[in-house]
Design a protein around this motif. Structure first.
Motif, PDB file in Angstrom:
ATOM      1  N   ALA A 186       0.927  -0.951   0.081  1.00  0.00           N
ATOM      2  CA  ALA A 186       0.142  -0.056   0.042  1.00  0.00           C
ATOM      3  C   ALA A 186       0.785   1.274   0.051  1.00  0.00           C
ATOM      4  CB  ALA A 186      -0.970  -0.033   0.962  1.00  0.00           C
ATOM      5  N   ARG A 187       1.941   1.217   0.674  1.00  0.00           N
ATOM      6  CA  ARG A 187       2.882   2.299   0.797  1.00  0.00           C
ATOM      7  C   ARG A 187       3.864   2.486  -0.534  1.00  0.00           C
ATOM      8  NH1 ARG A 187       3.574   0.278   5.899  1.00  0.00           N
ATOM      9  NH2 ARG A 187       5.594  -0.153   5.434  1.00  0.00           N
ATOM     10  N   ALA A 188       4.059   1.427  -1.407  1.00  0.00           N
ATOM     11  CA  ALA A 188       4.996   1.412  -2.238  1.00  0.00           C
ATOM     12  C   ALA A 188       4.524   2.457  -3.384  1.00  0.00           C
ATOM     13  CB  ALA A 188       5.046   0.141  -2.852  1.00  0.00           C
ATOM     14  N   LYS A 189       5.759   2.895  -4.105  1.00  0.00           N
ATOM     15  CA  LYS A 189       5.379   3.670  -5.285  1.00  0.00           C
ATOM     16  C   LYS A 189       4.544   2.960  -6.314  1.00  0.00           C
ATOM     17  CE  LYS A 189       7.940   6.462  -8.564  1.00  0.00           C
ATOM     18  NZ  LYS A 189       9.455   6.920  -9.236  1.00  0.00           N
ATOM     19  N   PRO A 190       3.492   3.554  -6.919  1.00  0.00           N
ATOM     20  CA  PRO A 190       2.649   3.037  -7.847  1.00  0.00           C
ATOM     21  C   PRO A 190       3.349   3.166  -8.984  1.00  0.00           C
ATOM     22  CG  PRO A 190       1.777   5.325  -7.397  1.00  0.00           C
ATOM     23  CD  PRO A 190       3.137   4.982  -6.516  1.00  0.00           C
ATOM     24  N   ASP A 191       4.315   2.152  -9.519  1.00  0.00           N
ATOM     25  CA  ASP A 191       5.069   2.169 -10.746  1.00  0.00           C
ATOM     26  C   ASP A 191       4.922   0.753 -11.377  1.00  0.00           C
ATOM     27  OD1 ASP A 191       6.587   0.942  -8.832  1.00  0.00           O
ATOM     28  OD2 ASP A 191       8.257   2.524  -9.091  1.00  0.00           O
ATOM     29  N   GLY A 192       4.438  -0.114 -10.680  1.00  0.00           N
ATOM     30  CA  GLY A 192       4.058  -1.748 -11.372  1.00  0.00           C
ATOM     31  C   GLY A 192       5.178  -2.427 -10.707  1.00  0.00           C
ATOM     32  N   TYR A 193       6.153  -1.798  -9.855  1.00  0.00           N
ATOM     33  CA  TYR A 193       7.551  -2.597  -9.566  1.00  0.00           C
ATOM     34  C   TYR A 193       7.315  -3.308  -8.283  1.00  0.00           C
ATOM     35  CZ  TYR A 193       9.886  -1.148 -13.530  1.00  0.00           C
ATOM     36  OH  TYR A 193      10.189  -0.670 -14.944  1.00  0.00           O
ATOM     37  N   THR A 194       6.034  -3.077  -7.514  1.00  0.00           N
ATOM     38  CA  THR A 194       5.685  -3.642  -6.112  1.00  0.00           C
ATOM     39  C   THR A 194       4.400  -4.070  -6.463  1.00  0.00           C
ATOM     40  OG1 THR A 194       7.230  -2.148  -5.024  1.00  0.00           O
ATOM     41  CG2 THR A 194       5.435  -3.511  -3.607  1.00  0.00           C
ATOM     42  N   LEU A 195       4.012  -5.485  -6.211  1.00  0.00           N
ATOM     43  CA  LEU A 195       2.962  -6.098  -6.428  1.00  0.00           C
ATOM     44  C   LEU A 195       2.669  -6.760  -4.904  1.00  0.00           C
ATOM     45  CD1 LEU A 195       3.065  -7.420  -9.896  1.00  0.00           C
ATOM     46  CD2 LEU A 195       2.101  -5.482  -9.234  1.00  0.00           C
ATOM     47  N   GLY A 196       1.515  -7.219  -4.684  1.00  0.00           N
ATOM     48  CA  GLY A 196       1.070  -8.098  -3.430  1.00  0.00           C
ATOM     49  C   GLY A 196       0.209  -9.066  -3.765  1.00  0.00           C
ATOM     50  N   MET A 197       0.779 -10.224  -3.357  1.00  0.00           N
ATOM     51  CA  MET A 197      -0.047 -11.677  -3.434  1.00  0.00           C
ATOM     52  C   MET A 197      -0.942 -11.602  -2.454  1.00  0.00           C
ATOM     53  SD  MET A 197      -0.196 -14.223  -5.463  1.00  0.00           S
ATOM     54  CE  MET A 197      -1.715 -15.126  -5.654  1.00  0.00           C
ATOM     55  N   THR A 198      -2.327 -11.289  -2.419  1.00  0.00           N
ATOM     56  CA  THR A 198      -3.242 -11.198  -1.130  1.00  0.00           C
ATOM     57  C   THR A 198      -3.872 -12.249  -0.911  1.00  0.00           C
ATOM     58  OG1 THR A 198      -5.068 -10.619  -2.601  1.00  0.00           O
ATOM     59  CG2 THR A 198      -3.931  -8.892  -2.126  1.00  0.00           C
ATOM     60  N   ASN A 199      -4.617 -12.543   0.363  1.00  0.00           N
ATOM     61  CA  ASN A 199      -5.180 -13.549   0.744  1.00  0.00           C
ATOM     62  C   ASN A 199      -6.520 -12.856   1.364  1.00  0.00           C
ATOM     63  OD1 ASN A 199      -6.181 -15.613   2.564  1.00  0.00           O
ATOM     64  ND2 ASN A 199      -4.151 -16.811   2.135  1.00  0.00           N
ATOM     65  N   MET A 200      -7.688 -13.241   0.612  1.00  0.00           N
ATOM     66  CA  MET A 200      -8.966 -12.953   1.375  1.00  0.00           C
ATOM     67  C   MET A 200      -9.438 -14.161   2.080  1.00  0.00           C
ATOM     68  SD  MET A 200     -12.257 -12.115   1.471  1.00  0.00           S
ATOM     69  CE  MET A 200     -13.214 -13.179   0.297  1.00  0.00           C
ATOM     70  N   PRO A 201      -9.792 -13.757   3.402  1.00  0.00           N
ATOM     71  CA  PRO A 201     -10.555 -12.588   3.822  1.00  0.00           C
ATOM     72  C   PRO A 201      -9.611 -11.510   4.695  1.00  0.00           C
ATOM     73  CG  PRO A 201     -11.063 -14.168   5.335  1.00  0.00           C
ATOM     74  CD  PRO A 201     -10.303 -14.970   4.433  1.00  0.00           C
TER      75      PRO A 201
END
Length: 319
Positions: free
Chosen positions: A81-96
């Motif tokens: 969430a805090r990373a620069k929005p340039d596509g070089y930081t992604l997150g593998m999420t787990n819902m819920p």
């Protein structure tokens, strides 16, 4: 000369747009980090590492899986969430956890802090015990839990995760009281169950299946019906417990991701999800495909968020 300056201004704007387009087209020109909020060896981590190998081929660049375990996945998601929005930081999420963590605590992120790219797979919740445990069925577990309230330890991958909430719902449905013990991921939890440090392992089906009948016994899995990937594992429902719950794993980026980069990522993820080889890899991991593109995924998350907030209002799963 009066018209010369406006022409220069238009030319400058045009040049800037051209440079921006060229930069987006060149993306990625350095490694991408795919952040996982859990320890190595769990389902989210394995899904991320498998995805990275296929996504590298689609994007033409390297992807590094970075484990940031802790706080039920919140540390990793906060970093994204805090990373620069340039596509070089992604997150593998787990819902819920993606939705429940901001409900229950100051998590360092909200659901509005991300660009939603795609959800890929679902992995049903499951209860597992060691082979020498006295429980052969859920009925055995329920009977002992009613006789000894709060005495049976239940390990999860963290407060607010699907594993924890599966326990909360199970307690509601069966009127039992388990002793919740959180871990930093399915790998440490699995070792704890096999070592006798936790009686029940709240691990997803895909995390437990490779060990089923060898070092673990899966008492039940929380799909609507038996999984084609694990036909011998009974559901909770067929054992009289109306529990249907799963982990859903997808990919996010920071909010305000450039549209050109978002489009390129979404198209690449779409191709990966439709790749028979990737689908085969997920099948080998006992993980079910559940692909939705970003906009459809976000719509489903909004519905789920309403449901989790209603559950929180009814019964806070952490004090």
């Amino acid at each position: 000369m009066s018209g010369f300056k406006p022409l220069l201004a238009k030319a400058a704007v045009g040049a800037a747009l051209a440079l921006s387009a060229a930069a987006a087209f060149a993306w990625p020109d350095r490694p991408i980090e795919l952040v996982v909020g859990f320890a190595p060896g769990g389902g989210t981590d394995i899904t991320a590492r498998t995805l990275a190998s296929y996504l590298e081929k689609e994007l033409g660049g390297s992807i590094l899986v970075i484990n940031k375990p802790g706080a039920s996945g919140a540390i990793g998601l906060s970093q994204v969430a805090r990373a620069k929005p340039d596509g070089y930081t992604l997150g593998m999420t787990n819902m819920p956890g993606l939705l429940t963590l901001p409900i229950e605590r100051q998590s360092g992120f909200t659901a509005q802090d991300f660009t939603y790219l795609a959800t890929l797979v679902r992995d049903p919740s499951a209860f597992s015990v060691s082979l020498d445990a006295p429980y052969k069925t859920l009925d055995d577990l329920i009977a002992d839990a009613r006789a000894r309230p709060g005495a049976i330890s239940y390990g999860s991958t963290g407060v607010g995760t699907d594993d924890h909430l599966a326990m909360v719902l199970f307690e509601q449905l069966t009127q039992v009281d388990l002793n919740h013990v959180p871990f930093n991921g399915a790998g440490p939890l699995r070792n704890a169950v096999m070592g006798g440090h936790a009686v029940i392992g709240g691990m997803n089906l895909g995390e437990a299946m490779p060990y089923n009948g060898k070092t673990l016994r899966i008492l039940g899995q929380a799909s609507e019906k038996r999984s084609e990937l694990a036909p011998d594992v009974p559901t909770f429902k067929e054992q009289g417990v109306d529990l249907v719950f799963a982990s859903e794993r997808g990919v996010v980026a920071p909010r305000n991701l450039p549209p050109e980069v978002a489009k390129k990522l979404m198209q690449a993820l779409d191709r990966v999800a439709k790749n028979p080889e990737f689908q085969g890899s997920m099948k080998q991991q006992f993980t079910e495909m559940d692909y939705l593109p970003g906009d459809q995924w976000q719509a489903r998350l909004k519905e789920a968020d309403t449901q989790f907030r209603a559950l929180w209002a009814k019964q806070k799963w952490v004090e």
